[in-house]
Write an enzyme that holds these catalytic residues in place. Structure first.
Site, PDB file in Angstrom:
ATOM      1  N   GLY A   1       6.560 -62.831  60.499  1.00 55.13           N
ATOM      2  CA  GLY A   1       7.636 -62.661  59.529  1.00 55.13           C
ATOM      3  C   GLY A   1       7.361 -61.539  58.546  1.00 55.13           C
ATOM      4  O   GLY A   1       8.251 -60.745  58.233  1.00 55.13           O
TER       5      GLY A   1
ATOM      6  N   HIS B   1      -2.966 -62.260  63.314  1.00 56.17           N
ATOM      7  CA  HIS B   1      -2.907 -63.667  62.904  1.00 56.17           C
ATOM      8  C   HIS B   1      -3.773 -64.498  63.848  1.00 56.17           C
ATOM      9  O   HIS B   1      -4.270 -64.002  64.855  1.00 56.17           O
ATOM     10  CB  HIS B   1      -1.463 -64.171  62.909  1.00 56.17           C
ATOM     11  CG  HIS B   1      -0.690 -63.759  61.697  1.00 56.17           C
ATOM     12  ND1 HIS B   1      -0.088 -62.529  61.585  1.00 56.17           N
ATOM     13  CD2 HIS B   1      -0.437 -64.406  60.521  1.00 56.17           C
ATOM     14  CE1 HIS B   1       0.496 -62.441  60.399  1.00 56.17           C
ATOM     15  NE2 HIS B   1       0.310 -63.559  59.731  1.00 56.17           N
TER      16      HIS B   1
ATOM     17  N   MET C   1      -0.009 -76.540  51.973  1.00 52.87           N
ATOM     18  CA  MET C   1       0.271 -75.724  50.794  1.00 52.87           C
ATOM     19  C   MET C   1       0.360 -76.610  49.560  1.00 52.87           C
ATOM     20  O   MET C   1      -0.110 -76.236  48.483  1.00 52.87           O
ATOM     21  CB  MET C   1       1.582 -74.957  50.989  1.00 52.87           C
ATOM     22  CG  MET C   1       1.470 -73.747  51.888  1.00 52.87           C
ATOM     23  SD  MET C   1       0.308 -72.481  51.287  1.00 52.87           S
ATOM     24  CE  MET C   1       1.325 -71.686  50.036  1.00 52.87           C
TER      25      MET C   1
ATOM     26  N   LYS D   1      -0.895 -69.011  66.680  1.00 50.64           N
ATOM     27  CA  LYS D   1       0.437 -68.727  66.142  1.00 50.64           C
ATOM     28  C   LYS D   1       1.415 -68.589  67.299  1.00 50.64           C
ATOM     29  O   LYS D   1       1.120 -67.938  68.299  1.00 50.64           O
ATOM     30  CB  LYS D   1       0.395 -67.439  65.317  1.00 50.64           C
ATOM     31  CG  LYS D   1       1.705 -67.127  64.595  1.00 50.64           C
ATOM     32  CD  LYS D   1       1.534 -65.883  63.726  1.00 50.64           C
ATOM     33  CE  LYS D   1       2.851 -65.425  63.104  1.00 50.64           C
ATOM     34  NZ  LYS D   1       3.422 -66.384  62.152  1.00 50.64           N
TER      35      LYS D   1
END
Lengths: 267, 267, 267, 267
Positions: free
Chosen positions: A166, A156, A16, A160
């Site tokens: 979430g 997803h 990120m 995962k």
């Protein structure tokens, strides 16, 4: 000319963090002021992300980065364990934290809010910077007032670890706040294959699909006599969060105190 | 002029039976020859389904209906318990049975095949007359050769008792015959809400959604790096099965022996 | 140990070329043997695509690359204008061409086929290496035999110049070959906003959606009384074509002559 | 015990009128008080719609129906030409009109509002009673503030005469009120098949799909870098509007004046 916002990036070598560095370089009203990365050594932040030389060299700690020159806002997508200390270090120095993390305790958030107000600056903690995902959650909650029969299907990547996601749990919580009590389905329903009816949450079901090639998708399906309503958000790319982060950096300059949840700074 | 096919309808007052009566009346090359309904009394079959008077009065048993005049084909969507006896009664009289039912044993099917061949007539047993559903299953099986990562999501009305649906299990079986061994997903995956990952079938997952207003829908989703493939069939109405039943009535006139599965009479 | 296939990449600095270089490096049974790129200078192909040093330096022409050492297969996603000359150069040297391009004339394809057979090697020209897209087209054509009422909706990025997409036209052609004559819709239909009914192709319609963030998606929707069938393929990434290219590189080693269309080498 | 609302139905033999009669009979707090139908003769309204005898015989005009006994609310899905006169006749008698029609002029609506206020009663005119369709439109308009790149795809039966649908145009209007100026797409875009890019409306596109078996569906698709948002409403059945009509009948008892648009009486 508008004054530029001087932005520091914590954890800038992470997945990120790299996107944040690119975004800060690309946005005309932002200036990359500092960046921290624990293990890269003192390389140039721009070069590291495939952009031209930025003149900003990675510091090995956030504190060092923040002390390297004037900073208005720090964007932090670090792991939850260090985020609180980062935030204290930033606020103490008068730098507004924009934090992408879950897992801070209510007490910690309260303390950060107190510190922000003391210094007269703003801050934001958001588990989700995806404007599309937030709209999906808001619309789903609103629709559940009129269409109380619903199920959530989220998709997803197949590696995962946790299910459900979430975002789907957050969606389920928001829906539950407005939907009232209703246990859907036939009370005598039976599963011939265990788990096929999905995970039970407060009267409705959540289904988690895991497939390679998927980044993050979610659909909320509402059913009623003669009609159905579907709200679907597909995320293809980490970079899709950056427009939300950019909005947050600008907004955090305009208020005092710590806000929790990106939805509260949307117009 | 083509000779018309004389069709009898068993269980003509049931939900599927009524649709069959309407279809037989509407199709130009069919003639409604007889109809049975246990508990309606001797009312006109056409009037009963909201069509003009048909001249065919309900018999209280199928045998009585078949003995009331010449019949080429009988369509039977009765409950599984009576279907076998119906079929024997029909074949014995030289009437071709088109049966919409599951639950016949392999021995029963073999015996009916023997009887059909003895009389030199055809017969069909099909759990599913929906051409669209059959194409979905065939395409899904074919795609799984190239895209072994997949999940099935099926939707039915919220009062359905069993999950997953018969069609989804049939689809899973067909896929398993060609897909080879593969256990999808992360081996360390954990469900924080039990059942959220769906029902496990031979390495992949089936999710059963139950909502009011839904008749029958199914989607098979394939995921691979950088792409996804989806095959979806939506059924809105029992009447959607009738084109398949009409095809079956015509086809059963053209061969000898009992065939199991509508897919085997599709071109 | 299986002998490795020695692969050259033409136009290796282009968007597709780069993905091919990465794929060749990653696949265990391939060896990157040579690569050409007009304007990069003699840099290492591995480094250029963000992989470790490969030991293969870009040549400025394909001929030079092919003459730099033994090569089994060349993968070429160059512009249509040069593809033919590239193919001749490759075949002449006994190198099997795998070509991703449209626009070659039937005469050119025939000539390349002749050359391949003369040299006793195989070759492939494919407008599309996406296995998912090809399955979508095949399934759509097959379904149109049973469900002649259909429309195509395709989605691409908002900067795409042409509409409808090549894939949608190819799909429409394949459907038309099996569907028979049928002009869908109400003959007295009127558009209050011109173009809203989409582009007309042989009795049915194609709709082209253009939105930012979309790479390439297509849905073929079939409608019939009481049911609908949908076949959808979503491509998120250029890299999604690489599994198909890898299949082609292996296959082209096994036959003689030039084959047109990836579907003909699928099992 | 709550007092029941006495409901009259205008045009009770029409397709919508019949659904209204059924709904009024089924809802516990409603009482079928009167019904008009021009050409059926004096048959019982309940029997006519397949329900038990209701004791209400069709009148041949609405005036006659309204004069046959006390009425609180009249539901009217007649053709636009007679709706205004019906409304005047109702209000004059102190009966609240709930009108499902488009095509009334602003002057007519204003006049009906004046009449309602004079009598101290409420009234509602709504082009759409589908709660799901209204939510879809509201969500789409709200999302367009954040995601200005969008296209509308609407699906209706293949015998529909006009394209695009009324609902899609209404959606486009609502979006345009909040979205600001933006002409989407590549300015140099070219259609190789005319109309493939859909109908142009204020910078974005509307696509109208027409297929058998479809009742009414609409999807609004938003695209942005790395994400997409979709809002979809599917209507399978005229009866899907009835929950909205029931809400309207209850609400119209609680205010004064004529309201235009169902969305204004949703909580």
């Amino acid at each position: 000319m508008t004054k530029q916002i001087r932005v520091a990036v914590a954890g800038a070598s992470g997945r990120m963090g790299r996107e944040v560095v690119k975004m800060v370089i690309d946005e005309a009203d932002f200036e990359l002021a500092a960046a921290s990365a624990r293990s890269t050594g003192p390389v140039d932040a721009g070069t590291f992300v495939g952009k031209p030389v930025s003149g900003v060299t990675f510091s090995s700690t956030l504190e060092e980065a923040l002390d390297s020159g004037p900073v208005d806002v720090v964007v932090d997508f670090s792991v939850p364990q260090v985020v609180y200390d980062h935030a204290v270090a930033a606020i103490t120095r008068g730098v507004r934290p924009v934090i992408g993390a879950t897992g801070l305790s209510p007490e910690q958030i309260e303390e950060l809010d107190r510190l922000c107000k003391e210094r007269g600056i703003g801050g934001l903690i958001a588990p989700n910077f995806s404007i599309g995902a937030i709209l999906m959650m808001q619309f789903a909650a609103q629709a559940s007032k009129y269409f109380p029969h619903l199920e959530i299907i989220e998709y997803h990547g197949d590696q995962k670890l946790d299910a459900p996601s979430g975002t789907s749990i957050k969606t389920a919580e928001l829906i539950s706040q407005v939907r009232g009590e209703l246990r859907q389905g036939n009370p005598d329903e039976e599963e011939t294959i265990e788990g096929s009816r999905g995970g039970y949450y407060n009267g409705f079901r959540i289904h988690s699909v895991r497939l390679p090639g998927v980044f993050a998708q979610q659909e909320v399906v509402f059913g009623a006599f003669g009609q159905s309503l579907k709200i679907r958000h597909d995320s293809y790319d980490r970079a899709g969060y950056m427009p939300g982060v950019a909005v947050a950096v600008r907004k955090v300059m305009t208020y005092e105190g710590m806000i929790y949840g990106f939805e509260h700074i949307m117009d």
